[in-house]
Design a protein around this motif. Structure first.
Motif, PDB file in Angstrom:
ATOM      1  N   GLY A  34      35.111 -85.970  29.071  1.00 30.76           N
ATOM      2  CA  GLY A  34      35.917 -85.617  30.557  1.00 30.76           C
ATOM      3  C   GLY A  34      36.562 -84.566  30.370  1.00 30.76           C
ATOM      4  O   GLY A  34      36.676 -83.998  31.465  1.00 30.76           O
ATOM      5  N   ALA A  35      37.223 -83.934  29.273  1.00 29.06           N
ATOM      6  CA  ALA A  35      37.553 -83.114  29.334  1.00 29.06           C
ATOM      7  C   ALA A  35      36.912 -81.568  28.993  1.00 29.06           C
ATOM      8  O   ALA A  35      37.122 -81.145  30.339  1.00 29.06           O
ATOM      9  CB  ALA A  35      37.993 -82.623  27.513  1.00 29.06           C
ATOM     10  N   ILE A  59      42.906 -81.562  28.770  1.00 28.36           N
ATOM     11  CA  ILE A  59      42.172 -80.814  28.402  1.00 28.36           C
ATOM     12  C   ILE A  59      42.257 -81.804  27.268  1.00 28.36           C
ATOM     13  O   ILE A  59      42.726 -81.188  26.465  1.00 28.36           O
ATOM     14  CB  ILE A  59      41.545 -80.054  28.838  1.00 28.36           C
ATOM     15  N   ALA A  60      41.677 -83.152  26.786  1.00 24.73           N
ATOM     16  CA  ALA A  60      41.575 -83.409  25.369  1.00 24.73           C
ATOM     17  C   ALA A  60      40.345 -83.350  25.008  1.00 24.73           C
ATOM     18  O   ALA A  60      39.419 -83.705  24.703  1.00 24.73           O
ATOM     19  CB  ALA A  60      41.926 -84.395  25.299  1.00 24.73           C
ATOM     20  N   LEU A 107      44.897 -80.501  25.053  1.00 25.38           N
ATOM     21  CA  LEU A 107      45.023 -81.524  23.380  1.00 25.38           C
ATOM     22  C   LEU A 107      44.482 -81.735  22.823  1.00 25.38           C
ATOM     23  O   LEU A 107      43.524 -82.263  22.891  1.00 25.38           O
ATOM     24  CB  LEU A 107      45.583 -83.016  24.585  1.00 25.38           C
ATOM     25  N   LEU A 108      45.000 -81.317  21.607  1.00 24.60           N
ATOM     26  CA  LEU A 108      43.357 -81.115  20.649  1.00 24.60           C
ATOM     27  C   LEU A 108      44.261 -82.182  19.440  1.00 24.60           C
ATOM     28  O   LEU A 108      45.080 -81.922  18.571  1.00 24.60           O
ATOM     29  CB  LEU A 108      43.445 -79.772  20.019  1.00 24.60           C
ATOM     30  N   GLY A 109      43.241 -82.963  19.036  1.00 26.86           N
ATOM     31  CA  GLY A 109      43.349 -84.151  17.674  1.00 26.86           C
ATOM     32  C   GLY A 109      43.492 -82.654  16.757  1.00 26.86           C
ATOM     33  O   GLY A 109      41.682 -82.256  16.655  1.00 26.86           O
ATOM     34  N   GLN A 110      44.040 -83.257  15.435  1.00 24.57           N
ATOM     35  CA  GLN A 110      43.675 -82.451  14.777  1.00 24.57           C
ATOM     36  C   GLN A 110      42.896 -82.490  13.039  1.00 24.57           C
ATOM     37  O   GLN A 110      42.660 -82.004  12.517  1.00 24.57           O
ATOM     38  CB  GLN A 110      45.149 -81.984  13.533  1.00 24.57           C
ATOM     39  N   GLN A 111      42.312 -83.947  14.210  1.00 23.94           N
ATOM     40  CA  GLN A 111      41.612 -84.097  12.532  1.00 23.94           C
ATOM     41  C   GLN A 111      39.549 -84.649  13.740  1.00 23.94           C
ATOM     42  O   GLN A 111      39.487 -84.799  13.237  1.00 23.94           O
ATOM     43  CB  GLN A 111      42.202 -85.883  12.726  1.00 23.94           C
ATOM     44  N   ASP A 112      40.149 -83.359  14.550  1.00 24.40           N
ATOM     45  CA  ASP A 112      38.522 -83.566  15.188  1.00 24.40           C
ATOM     46  C   ASP A 112      37.751 -82.428  14.413  1.00 24.40           C
ATOM     47  O   ASP A 112      38.117 -81.374  15.610  1.00 24.40           O
ATOM     48  CB  ASP A 112      38.778 -83.304  16.443  1.00 24.40           C
ATOM     49  N   ILE A 113      37.467 -82.810  13.559  1.00 30.77           N
ATOM     50  CA  ILE A 113      36.726 -81.395  12.371  1.00 30.77           C
ATOM     51  C   ILE A 113      35.174 -81.191  12.000  1.00 30.77           C
ATOM     52  O   ILE A 113      35.014 -80.338  11.358  1.00 30.77           O
ATOM     53  CB  ILE A 113      38.050 -80.891  11.238  1.00 30.77           C
ATOM     54  N   ASP A 114      34.731 -82.056  12.420  1.00 27.01           N
ATOM     55  CA  ASP A 114      33.272 -82.767  11.576  1.00 27.01           C
ATOM     56  C   ASP A 114      32.102 -82.140  12.888  1.00 27.01           C
ATOM     57  O   ASP A 114      32.110 -82.048  13.328  1.00 27.01           O
ATOM     58  CB  ASP A 114      33.484 -84.055  12.022  1.00 27.01           C
ATOM     59  N   PRO A 115      32.351 -81.261  11.536  1.00 27.93           N
ATOM     60  CA  PRO A 115      30.962 -79.908  13.001  1.00 27.93           C
ATOM     61  C   PRO A 115      29.814 -81.255  12.672  1.00 27.93           C
ATOM     62  O   PRO A 115      28.814 -80.453  13.495  1.00 27.93           O
ATOM     63  CB  PRO A 115      30.594 -78.993  10.755  1.00 27.93           C
TER      64      PRO A 115
END
Length: 319
Positions: free
Chosen positions: A157-158, A185-186, A244-252
Protein backbone atom coordinates in the motif's frame (compact mmCIF):
# COMPACT_ATOMS: atom_id res chain seq x y z
CA UNK A 1 -8.35 -34.16 -23.36
CA UNK A 2 -9.21 -37.01 -21.02
CA UNK A 3 -12.03 -36.34 -18.58
CA UNK A 4 -9.93 -37.06 -15.49
CA UNK A 5 -7.18 -34.68 -16.63
CA UNK A 6 -9.68 -31.93 -17.37
CA UNK A 7 -11.23 -32.42 -13.93
CA UNK A 8 -7.76 -32.23 -12.33
CA UNK A 9 -6.98 -28.98 -14.16
CA UNK A 10 -10.30 -27.47 -13.11
CA UNK A 11 -9.71 -28.51 -9.50
CA UNK A 12 -6.17 -27.10 -9.48
CA UNK A 13 -7.32 -23.84 -11.04
CA UNK A 14 -10.14 -23.47 -8.52
CA UNK A 15 -7.78 -24.24 -5.63
CA UNK A 16 -5.24 -21.65 -6.88
CA UNK A 17 -7.98 -19.04 -7.22
CA UNK A 18 -9.31 -19.76 -3.74
CA UNK A 19 -5.83 -19.44 -2.24
CA UNK A 20 -5.07 -16.15 -4.00
CA UNK A 21 -8.46 -14.45 -3.77
CA UNK A 22 -9.21 -12.05 -0.94
CA UNK A 23 -10.77 -13.62 2.12
CA UNK A 24 -13.26 -10.78 2.46
CA UNK A 25 -14.79 -8.29 0.06
CA UNK A 26 -15.39 -4.99 1.81
CA UNK A 27 -19.12 -4.33 2.28
CA UNK A 28 -19.14 -0.64 1.35
CA UNK A 29 -19.47 0.81 -2.14
CA UNK A 30 -18.37 4.28 -3.14
CA UNK A 31 -20.00 5.61 -6.29
CA UNK A 32 -17.58 7.08 -8.81
CA UNK A 33 -18.45 8.84 -12.07
CA UNK A 34 -18.95 5.65 -14.07
CA UNK A 35 -19.13 2.83 -11.55
CA UNK A 36 -18.28 1.98 -7.97
CA UNK A 37 -15.36 0.80 -5.90
CA UNK A 38 -15.45 -1.54 -2.91
CA UNK A 39 -14.51 0.19 0.34
CA UNK A 40 -14.31 -0.37 4.02
CA UNK A 41 -15.50 2.68 5.92
CA UNK A 42 -15.64 3.63 9.58
CA UNK A 43 -18.76 4.99 11.26
CA UNK A 44 -19.02 8.66 10.33
CA UNK A 45 -18.50 11.08 13.23
CA UNK A 46 -20.92 13.95 13.59
CA UNK A 47 -18.23 16.43 12.58
CA UNK A 48 -15.64 15.15 10.11
CA UNK A 49 -12.52 17.30 10.25
CA UNK A 50 -10.04 14.74 8.93
CA UNK A 51 -10.34 11.86 6.45
CA UNK A 52 -7.81 9.05 6.53
CA UNK A 53 -7.64 7.08 3.28
CA UNK A 54 -5.71 3.93 4.09
CA UNK A 55 -4.53 1.72 1.23
CA UNK A 56 -4.06 -2.05 1.54
CA UNK A 57 -1.14 -4.02 0.12
CA UNK A 58 -0.88 -7.00 -2.20
CA UNK A 59 -3.29 -9.09 -0.10
CA UNK A 60 -6.03 -6.52 -0.83
CA UNK A 61 -7.20 -6.95 2.79
CA UNK A 62 -8.87 -3.57 3.08
CA UNK A 63 -10.82 -4.44 6.24
CA UNK A 64 -7.59 -5.26 8.10
CA UNK A 65 -6.22 -1.83 7.26
CA UNK A 66 -9.53 -0.18 8.12
CA UNK A 67 -9.30 -1.68 11.61
CA UNK A 68 -5.66 -0.55 11.98
CA UNK A 69 -6.69 2.98 11.04
CA UNK A 70 -9.55 2.92 13.52
CA UNK A 71 -7.26 1.60 16.26
CA UNK A 72 -4.66 4.30 15.55
CA UNK A 73 -7.32 7.03 15.59
CA UNK A 74 -8.65 5.75 18.90
CA UNK A 75 -5.20 5.68 20.49
CA UNK A 76 -4.51 9.21 19.22
CA UNK A 77 -7.83 10.47 20.57
CA UNK A 78 -8.97 11.44 17.07
CA UNK A 79 -11.91 9.08 16.51
CA UNK A 80 -14.49 11.78 17.18
CA UNK A 81 -13.41 13.88 14.17
CA UNK A 82 -11.85 11.34 11.77
CA UNK A 83 -13.52 9.36 8.99
CA UNK A 84 -11.53 6.38 7.71
CA UNK A 85 -11.93 5.01 4.20
CA UNK A 86 -10.13 1.86 3.01
CA UNK A 87 -10.58 1.43 -0.77
CA UNK A 88 -10.32 -2.14 -2.02
CA UNK A 89 -8.71 -2.72 -5.40
CA UNK A 90 -10.29 -6.06 -6.25
CA UNK A 91 -8.87 -8.16 -9.05
CA UNK A 92 -10.41 -10.69 -11.43
CA UNK A 93 -9.61 -13.59 -9.09
CA UNK A 94 -11.52 -11.97 -6.24
CA UNK A 95 -14.55 -11.39 -8.44
CA UNK A 96 -14.46 -15.00 -9.63
CA UNK A 97 -14.54 -16.30 -6.05
CA UNK A 98 -16.95 -13.87 -4.41
CA UNK A 99 -20.38 -12.52 -5.39
CA UNK A 100 -19.55 -9.03 -6.66
CA UNK A 101 -21.85 -6.86 -8.77
CA UNK A 102 -20.75 -6.16 -12.34
CA UNK A 103 -20.67 -2.43 -11.56
CA UNK A 104 -17.76 -2.83 -9.10
CA UNK A 105 -14.29 -1.99 -10.41
CA UNK A 106 -11.73 -4.77 -10.70
CA UNK A 107 -8.16 -5.02 -11.99
CA UNK A 108 -5.93 -7.70 -13.47
CA UNK A 109 -3.51 -9.14 -10.92
CA UNK A 110 -1.52 -6.40 -9.16
CA UNK A 111 -1.71 -3.85 -11.97
CA UNK A 112 -3.58 -1.47 -9.65
CA UNK A 113 -0.41 -1.06 -7.59
CA UNK A 114 1.35 0.93 -10.31
CA UNK A 115 -1.71 2.94 -11.38
CA UNK A 116 -2.82 0.45 -14.03
CA UNK A 117 -6.29 0.58 -15.54
CA UNK A 118 -9.22 -1.55 -14.41
CA UNK A 119 -10.45 -4.34 -16.67
CA UNK A 120 -14.17 -3.86 -15.93
CA UNK A 121 -16.78 -2.47 -15.91
CA UNK A 122 -14.77 0.30 -17.62
CA UNK A 123 -11.15 1.42 -17.95
CA UNK A 124 -10.01 3.55 -15.03
CA UNK A 125 -6.55 4.01 -13.53
CA UNK A 126 -6.31 3.07 -9.87
CA UNK A 127 -4.85 6.54 -9.36
CA UNK A 128 -7.83 8.14 -11.12
CA UNK A 129 -10.08 6.22 -8.71
CA UNK A 130 -8.16 7.77 -5.81
CA UNK A 131 -8.52 11.17 -7.48
CA UNK A 132 -12.29 10.77 -7.54
CA UNK A 133 -12.47 9.67 -3.91
CA UNK A 134 -10.40 12.68 -2.83
CA UNK A 135 -12.40 15.07 -5.01
CA UNK A 136 -15.60 13.88 -3.32
CA UNK A 137 -14.12 14.80 0.05
CA UNK A 138 -13.61 18.36 -1.18
CA UNK A 139 -17.36 18.80 -1.70
CA UNK A 140 -18.23 21.43 0.91
CA UNK A 141 -21.91 20.50 0.88
CA UNK A 142 -21.16 16.91 1.89
CA UNK A 143 -18.03 17.57 3.96
CA UNK A 144 -18.19 21.15 5.21
CA UNK A 145 -15.72 20.69 8.09
CA UNK A 146 -12.91 18.68 6.48
CA UNK A 147 -9.56 20.39 7.01
CA UNK A 148 -7.18 17.54 6.23
CA UNK A 149 -6.97 14.43 4.06
CA UNK A 150 -4.30 11.85 4.89
CA UNK A 151 -3.45 9.14 2.34
CA UNK A 152 -1.51 6.31 3.97
CA UNK A 153 -0.29 2.85 3.13
CA UNK A 154 2.02 0.17 4.48
CA UNK A 155 4.22 -2.20 2.43
CA UNK A 156 2.47 -2.73 -0.93
CA UNK A 157 0.00 0.00 0.00
CA UNK A 158 2.94 2.34 0.67
CA UNK A 159 4.21 1.62 -2.83
CA UNK A 160 0.83 2.76 -4.15
CA UNK A 161 0.85 5.92 -2.03
CA UNK A 162 4.40 6.84 -3.06
CA UNK A 163 3.65 6.48 -6.76
CA UNK A 164 0.33 8.27 -6.36
CA UNK A 165 2.07 11.16 -4.59
CA UNK A 166 4.39 11.31 -7.58
CA UNK A 167 1.80 11.15 -10.37
CA UNK A 168 -1.41 12.26 -8.62
CA UNK A 169 -3.33 15.02 -10.36
CA UNK A 170 -3.77 18.40 -8.72
CA UNK A 171 -6.98 19.07 -6.79
CA UNK A 172 -7.58 22.84 -7.13
CA UNK A 173 -10.91 22.62 -5.28
CA UNK A 174 -9.12 21.30 -2.20
CA UNK A 175 -6.56 24.09 -2.39
CA UNK A 176 -9.34 26.67 -2.71
CA UNK A 177 -11.09 25.20 0.32
CA UNK A 178 -7.89 25.19 2.36
CA UNK A 179 -7.89 21.39 2.76
CA UNK A 180 -4.39 20.04 3.46
CA UNK A 181 -3.31 16.72 1.94
CA UNK A 182 -0.59 14.58 3.53
CA UNK A 183 0.88 11.27 2.35
CA UNK A 184 2.21 8.67 4.80
CA UNK A 185 4.45 6.06 3.18
CA UNK A 186 5.28 3.19 5.56
CA UNK A 187 7.86 0.49 4.78
CA UNK A 188 7.49 0.06 1.01
CA UNK A 189 9.72 -2.41 -0.83
CA UNK A 190 10.70 0.15 -3.45
CA UNK A 191 10.35 3.74 -4.63
CA UNK A 192 10.10 5.48 -8.00
CA UNK A 193 13.28 7.42 -8.77
CA UNK A 194 13.43 10.53 -10.97
CA UNK A 195 16.63 9.73 -12.86
CA UNK A 196 19.01 6.80 -13.39
CA UNK A 197 21.07 7.29 -10.24
CA UNK A 198 20.79 4.52 -7.65
CA UNK A 199 22.47 4.10 -4.25
CA UNK A 200 23.72 0.55 -4.95
CA UNK A 201 26.00 -0.42 -7.82
CA UNK A 202 24.48 -2.92 -10.28
CA UNK A 203 24.84 -4.20 -13.82
CA UNK A 204 22.74 -2.17 -16.25
CA UNK A 205 23.05 -4.96 -18.80
CA UNK A 206 21.63 -7.53 -16.38
CA UNK A 207 18.92 -5.19 -15.07
CA UNK A 208 17.62 -3.34 -18.13
CA UNK A 209 14.30 -2.41 -16.52
CA UNK A 210 15.76 -0.70 -13.47
CA UNK A 211 14.41 2.70 -14.56
CA UNK A 212 11.09 1.60 -16.00
CA UNK A 213 7.92 2.51 -14.15
CA UNK A 214 7.30 1.67 -11.29
CA UNK A 215 11.00 1.91 -10.30
CA UNK A 216 11.75 4.91 -12.53
CA UNK A 217 10.03 7.24 -14.95
CA UNK A 218 10.51 5.40 -18.23
CA UNK A 219 7.27 4.09 -19.81
CA UNK A 220 4.92 5.96 -17.50
CA UNK A 221 1.24 4.95 -17.51
CA UNK A 222 -1.28 6.95 -19.52
CA UNK A 223 -2.48 8.55 -16.29
CA UNK A 224 0.78 10.57 -16.19
CA UNK A 225 -0.51 12.63 -19.14
CA UNK A 226 2.92 13.04 -20.72
CA UNK A 227 4.50 14.86 -17.78
CA UNK A 228 8.30 15.09 -17.84
CA UNK A 229 10.53 13.91 -14.97
CA UNK A 230 11.38 17.55 -14.19
CA UNK A 231 7.70 18.47 -13.94
CA UNK A 232 6.94 15.48 -11.75
CA UNK A 233 9.87 16.18 -9.45
CA UNK A 234 8.85 19.83 -9.07
CA UNK A 235 5.38 18.73 -7.93
CA UNK A 236 6.53 15.83 -5.78
CA UNK A 237 8.98 17.77 -3.62
CA UNK A 238 6.19 20.19 -2.71
CA UNK A 239 3.94 17.41 -1.41
CA UNK A 240 3.53 17.00 2.33
CA UNK A 241 4.99 13.50 2.71
CA UNK A 242 6.04 11.46 5.73
CA UNK A 243 8.25 8.42 5.17
CA UNK A 244 7.54 6.13 8.13
CA UNK A 245 10.21 3.45 8.52
CA UNK A 246 10.37 0.60 11.01
CA UNK A 247 13.87 0.37 12.46
CA UNK A 248 13.57 -3.42 12.60
CA UNK A 249 12.46 -3.79 8.96
CA UNK A 250 15.96 -4.96 8.10
CA UNK A 251 15.51 -8.54 6.84
CA UNK A 252 17.01 -8.86 3.32
CA UNK A 253 15.23 -12.22 2.99
CA UNK A 254 11.76 -11.14 4.13
CA UNK A 255 9.24 -13.19 2.11
CA UNK A 256 7.30 -10.12 0.97
CA UNK A 257 10.38 -8.04 0.11
CA UNK A 258 10.88 -7.18 -3.56
CA UNK A 259 14.14 -8.99 -4.42
CA UNK A 260 14.23 -8.06 -8.09
CA UNK A 261 17.36 -6.32 -9.33
CA UNK A 262 15.36 -3.11 -9.81
CA UNK A 263 14.60 -2.99 -6.08
CA UNK A 264 17.99 -4.36 -4.97
CA UNK A 265 19.60 -1.33 -6.63
CA UNK A 266 17.78 0.79 -4.02
CA UNK A 267 19.20 -1.04 -1.00
CA UNK A 268 19.33 -4.45 0.73
CA UNK A 269 16.14 -4.12 2.82
CA UNK A 270 13.28 -1.69 3.43
CA UNK A 271 14.85 0.50 6.12
CA UNK A 272 17.95 1.05 3.99
CA UNK A 273 15.86 1.70 0.87
CA UNK A 274 13.81 4.33 2.67
CA UNK A 275 16.83 6.08 4.11
CA UNK A 276 18.58 5.98 0.72
CA UNK A 277 15.58 7.46 -1.05
CA UNK A 278 15.21 10.30 1.43
CA UNK A 279 18.90 11.17 1.08
CA UNK A 280 18.52 11.04 -2.70
CA UNK A 281 15.61 13.51 -2.54
CA UNK A 282 17.60 15.86 -0.31
CA UNK A 283 20.39 15.88 -2.89
CA UNK A 284 17.85 16.49 -5.66
CA UNK A 285 16.33 19.38 -3.69
CA UNK A 286 19.17 21.09 -1.77
CA UNK A 287 16.97 24.05 -0.80
CA UNK A 288 14.84 21.78 1.37
CA UNK A 289 11.87 19.41 1.25
CA UNK A 290 8.33 19.72 2.53
CA UNK A 291 8.83 16.15 3.73
CA UNK A 292 10.15 14.23 6.69
CA UNK A 293 11.46 10.81 7.57
CA UNK A 294 10.31 9.31 10.86
CA UNK A 295 11.70 6.03 12.18
CA UNK A 296 9.74 3.74 14.48
CA UNK A 297 11.95 1.97 17.04
CA UNK A 298 11.26 -1.67 17.85
CA UNK A 299 8.92 -2.27 14.90
CA UNK A 300 9.63 -4.35 11.80
CA UNK A 301 7.36 -5.13 8.86
CA UNK A 302 4.09 -4.73 10.75
CA UNK A 303 1.43 -2.36 9.44
CA UNK A 304 -0.62 -2.25 12.63
CA UNK A 305 2.51 -1.79 14.73
CA UNK A 306 3.66 1.05 12.51
CA UNK A 307 0.41 3.02 12.45
CA UNK A 308 -0.50 2.54 16.11
CA UNK A 309 2.98 3.46 17.40
CA UNK A 310 3.42 6.96 18.85
CA UNK A 311 5.40 7.86 15.73
CA UNK A 312 2.68 6.44 13.49
CA UNK A 313 -0.01 8.39 15.33
CA UNK A 314 2.01 11.57 14.86
CA UNK A 315 2.41 10.88 11.13
CA UNK A 316 -1.28 10.12 10.60
CA UNK A 317 -2.86 12.70 12.88
CA UNK A 318 -0.22 15.32 13.45
CA UNK A 319 -0.15 14.63 17.17
Amino acid sequence: MKTWLLALLITCTSTWAAEHAVKEVSPGRLLLKSGEIAVGISPGPAKIERVLIIVHGRLRNAQTYLHSGEHAAELAGQSATTLIIAPQFLNETDVAMHPVAETVLRWQGNEWMAGGESTAPFRLSAFAALDEIIARLGDREQFPDVKQIVIAGHSGGAQVVQRYALLGHDQPALDAAGVQVRYVIANPSSYAYFDERRPVAFSHARCPDFNRWKYGLTDLPAYAEGKTPAQLLATYVKRNIVYLLGQQDIDPNHPALDKGCEAQAQGPYRLARGRNYFEYLKRMQPKGLNQQLIEVPGVGHDGDGMFTSPEGQKALFGR
